[in-house]
Write a protein that holds these residues in place. Structure first.
Motif, mmCIF file in Angstrom:
data_model
loop_
_atom_site.group_PDB
_atom_site.id
_atom_site.type_symbol
_atom_site.label_atom_id
_atom_site.label_comp_id
_atom_site.label_asym_id
_atom_site.label_seq_id
_atom_site.Cartn_x
_atom_site.Cartn_y
_atom_site.Cartn_z
ATOM 1 N N PRO A 1 54.210 43.515 47.210
ATOM 2 C CA PRO A 1 53.152 42.890 46.731
ATOM 3 C C PRO A 1 52.937 41.364 47.499
ATOM 4 O O PRO A 1 54.245 40.797 47.559
ATOM 5 C CB PRO A 1 53.131 42.626 45.116
ATOM 6 C CG PRO A 1 54.730 42.929 45.042
ATOM 7 C CD PRO A 1 55.253 43.819 45.982
ATOM 8 N N ASP A 2 51.861 40.837 47.612
ATOM 9 C CA ASP A 2 51.827 39.516 48.082
ATOM 10 C C ASP A 2 52.012 38.617 46.813
ATOM 11 O O ASP A 2 51.988 38.847 45.653
ATOM 12 C CB ASP A 2 50.517 39.247 48.754
ATOM 13 C CG ASP A 2 49.361 39.255 47.910
ATOM 14 O OD1 ASP A 2 49.438 39.270 46.788
ATOM 15 O OD2 ASP A 2 48.067 39.567 48.481
ATOM 16 N N LYS B 1 50.034 36.215 45.738
ATOM 17 C CA LYS B 1 48.879 36.370 44.645
ATOM 18 C C LYS B 1 49.331 37.294 43.582
ATOM 19 O O LYS B 1 48.876 37.086 42.468
ATOM 20 C CB LYS B 1 47.710 36.129 45.328
ATOM 21 C CG LYS B 1 46.279 36.141 44.129
ATOM 22 C CD LYS B 1 45.260 36.318 45.157
ATOM 23 C CE LYS B 1 44.220 36.196 44.213
ATOM 24 N NZ LYS B 1 42.764 36.250 44.950
ATOM 25 N N ALA B 2 49.438 38.598 43.982
ATOM 26 C CA ALA B 2 49.797 39.710 43.082
ATOM 27 C C ALA B 2 50.911 39.560 42.180
ATOM 28 O O ALA B 2 50.827 39.800 40.959
ATOM 29 C CB ALA B 2 49.632 40.884 43.857
ATOM 30 N N ARG C 1 50.471 39.095 38.104
ATOM 31 C CA ARG C 1 50.964 39.902 37.197
ATOM 32 C C ARG C 1 52.067 39.128 36.343
ATOM 33 O O ARG C 1 52.018 39.535 35.140
ATOM 34 C CB ARG C 1 51.910 41.145 38.096
ATOM 35 C CG ARG C 1 52.658 42.157 37.052
ATOM 36 C CD ARG C 1 51.732 43.119 36.460
ATOM 37 N NE ARG C 1 51.019 43.723 37.527
ATOM 38 C CZ ARG C 1 51.450 44.767 38.017
ATOM 39 N NH1 ARG C 1 52.535 45.549 37.728
ATOM 40 N NH2 ARG C 1 50.381 45.489 38.842
#
Length: 236
Positions: free
Chosen positions: A195-196, A198-199, A203
């Motif tokens: 995941p980047d 931002k993700a 989360r």
């Protein structure tokens, strides 16, 4: 003097629907009580331009019987609490007599002496601000009932959510987080996910809303490991 047992037409539990009172007939009640209680009641009645019977009648008309019966009975006077009266008529006219202090009031047949004392005591408590009489409309009662139903449903929903979250939440790692795959597990990503940032932060924010100790579903251990996971994934 009326005998207390002859005046008690109420059943033992004193429920409103169990009290039989003949409103077409009345009688004089002699209510033994302490002299201080007698004086307070009569002074309050005088201050309102009313009789002692008016006070008792008002309480019975406005206050539920269970509230009256929940009020402590001031009781009979102490053995040394007596009043001295001079007989005004009859063969013993002129004699002095020591007797229990009392209140005398005329009301419909059927009241119990202790219940009358309780009602008068409640009148004094309301006058002194110790008890409050709450008056509400049918709409008020319905709204209060509806609010209680809604509150109960909300509490049940919260309990169900707590159970669901407990079932779905990640199991805290005993040894803490030592690898990226463990950090991804705590964040709810697959062990091989990439995941980047931002993700990852998105989360984290969502899970923090759940596990923060101040939330209804707060969990200190899970929140602590969530912070560890964020630090490991944002540092990598």
């Amino acid at each position: 003097m009326p005998d207390d047992s002859a005046l008690n037409y109420a059943t033992a539990n004193h429920k409103n629907d169990a009290i039989s009172i003949n409103y077409k007939k009345s009688q004089s009640y002699i209510v033994p009580c302490s002299s201080s209680f007698r004086d307070r009641v009569t002074a309050f009645a005088d201050s309102q331009g009313a009789s002692v019977a008016d006070l008792a009648r008002s309480v019975f008309l406005l206050v539920p019987n269970e509230t009256v019966m929940a009020t402590d009975d001031p009781g009979e006077p102490a053995p040394d609490d007596r009043e001295v009266v001079k007989l005004q008529s009859g063969p013993s006219k002129g004699r002095t007599l020591r007797r229990k202090p009392r209140l005398q009031l005329r009301l419909p047949i059927g009241y119990d002496i202790a219940r009358l004392r309780r009602a008068l005591s409640l009148a004094l408590k309301m006058a002194d601000g110790e008890k409050m009489l709450s008056v509400e409309s049918a709409d008020d009662r319905k709204k209060r009932s509806d609010d209680q139903v809604a509150r109960t449903r909300l509490e049940e929903d919260i309990e169900q959510l707590q159970r669901i979250i407990g079932d779905l939440a990640f199991e805290p790692l005993r040894e803490g987080i030592s690898s990226r795959s463990e950090a991804l597990h705590v964040m709810g990503f697959a062990p091989t996910a990439v995941p980047d940032q931002k993700a990852i932060r998105g989360r984290y924010r969502r899970l923090a809303l759940v596990f923060h100790p101040d939330s209804p579903f707060g969990d200190h251990q899970r929140m602590s490991q969530l912070n560890e996971a964020l630090e490991k994934l944002t540092r990598a």
